[in-house]
Design an enzyme around this catalytic site. Sequence first.
Site, PDB file in Angstrom:
ATOM      1  N   HIS A   1      -5.182   8.094   5.859  1.00 57.47           N
ATOM      2  CA  HIS A   1      -4.908   6.665   5.704  1.00 57.47           C
ATOM      3  C   HIS A   1      -4.399   6.203   7.058  1.00 57.47           C
ATOM      4  CE1 HIS A   1      -4.095   6.399   1.070  1.00 57.47           C
ATOM      5  NE2 HIS A   1      -5.299   6.853   1.358  1.00 57.47           N
TER       6      HIS A   1
ATOM      7  N   HIS B   1      -3.390  -0.557   3.968  1.00 56.85           N
ATOM      8  CA  HIS B   1      -3.116  -1.971   3.666  1.00 56.85           C
ATOM      9  C   HIS B   1      -3.478  -2.862   4.852  1.00 56.85           C
ATOM     10  CE1 HIS B   1       0.344  -0.065   1.182  1.00 56.85           C
ATOM     11  NE2 HIS B   1      -0.825   0.078   0.593  1.00 56.85           N
TER      12      HIS B   1
HETATM   13  C1  DNO Z   1       0.162   3.342   0.510  1.00 55.26           C
HETATM   14  C2  DNO Z   1      -1.017   3.349  -0.352  1.00 55.26           C
HETATM   15  C3  DNO Z   1      -0.643   3.785  -1.772  1.00 55.26           C
HETATM   16  C4  DNO Z   1      -1.377   5.010  -2.211  1.00 55.26           C
HETATM   17  C5  DNO Z   1      -0.880   5.741  -3.414  1.00 55.26           C
HETATM   18  C6  DNO Z   1      -1.534   7.108  -3.539  1.00 55.26           C
HETATM   19  O1  DNO Z   1       0.194   3.674   1.638  1.00 55.26           O
HETATM   20  O2  DNO Z   1      -1.980   4.099   0.263  1.00 55.26           O
HETATM   21  O3  DNO Z   1      -0.950   2.751  -2.646  1.00 55.26           O
HETATM   22  O4  DNO Z   1      -2.647   4.636  -2.526  1.00 55.26           O
HETATM   23  O5  DNO Z   1       0.463   5.938  -3.340  1.00 55.26           O
HETATM   24  O6  DNO Z   1      -1.234   7.739  -4.716  1.00 55.26           O
HETATM   25 MN    MN Z   2      -1.449   5.184   2.254  1.00 50.88          MN
END
Ligand code: DNO
Ligand code: MN
Length: 358
Positions: A264, A310
Amino acid sequence: MKMSFRWFGSSDPVSLAYIRQIPGVTHIVSAIYDEPVGAVWPLAKIEALKQQIEEAGLAFELVESVPVHEDIKLGRDSRDQLIANYQQTLRHLAAAGVQVVCYNFMPVFDWTRTELAKQLPDGSTCLAFDSRMADSIDAEKGISLPGWDSSYRSDELQGLLQAYRQVDAEQLWQNLAYFLQAVIPVAEECGIKMAIHPDDPPRPIFGLPRIVKNRDDLARIVDLIDSPANGLTLCSGSLGAGPQNNVEALVREFGGRGRIHFAHIRNVKVSPDGDFEETAHLSTCGSLDIAAIVKAYHDVGFAGYVRPDHGRMIWGETGKPGYGLYDRALGAVYINGLWEAVDKFSPEQQDSAAPAAV
Ligand code: DNO
Ligand code: MN
């Protein structure tokens, strides 16, 4: 590196057709959203989701998240049945071609923010976290924070918070180990890589323990069961919100060990006391050097999945905070641009492009 984009199913205001138009995005990250936490996801529903995604010209190989039931995190007696269900869900996902499953082990709350639409100087809005505001909340008296999991009734929430009084961080570790000991062999068997998402923010919250916060926690997790199936979702924004964490070093260490299956990538502007706001992905917009992070992934030979995380709300877009189309699309394209440059101009590529010496 395979670029992916999170999509919340047919009710997501961002359509698959629009995601398809983002250059370089080839994969969708999604989940079955209409099954209660703890239930087996029926194979037919997974197949239908896959078909819908493939008809839009995209691939479905990773899931975020298969949620872990609170009874498993609490170590209650019902956990064995719930874990058996989780194993069965993994088998179904594998049968549909899913390669990576993201999950988290945060008690009660997933990501937590104190503000969902903080106004930035350029007129955009972002998610933000103020630690003093969070710490002033007495969860037992009720929580009114934007975006927190409103699927709990207040009496249910109080019951859960009470139950967690018996579970300190060490007990939560035991419960995670119990879960992994049951789930990882099944994941290995069916060819799925599990990828735990770090705690967000990476610190205890509302008196609840958090155990996926920093380098030592990540090392302890991958060492709990030394198998590639027991891996990480390395979330730069979650870990990077902890002033104790050096995300680039984490990528080198755990990516080098082949244990990062899902990246991510997003930026945050962090203050020394752990307050933060989410910014555009660009390095100059936040505290994280995204270029150095992408280079670290390249240096360790990362071949897994990536997604922009995000985004801000920009250009008048409304919808699910953090999960609009525009800023995440800019993030995907930016990350792809960094990757292309690092890859094309890496010493190895330069060597192979150079004319042979005579
Ligand atoms: C935050 C996001 C979260 C994530 C969940 C995974 O950085 O990526 O919403 O998707 O916590 O379980
Ligand atoms: Mn994340």
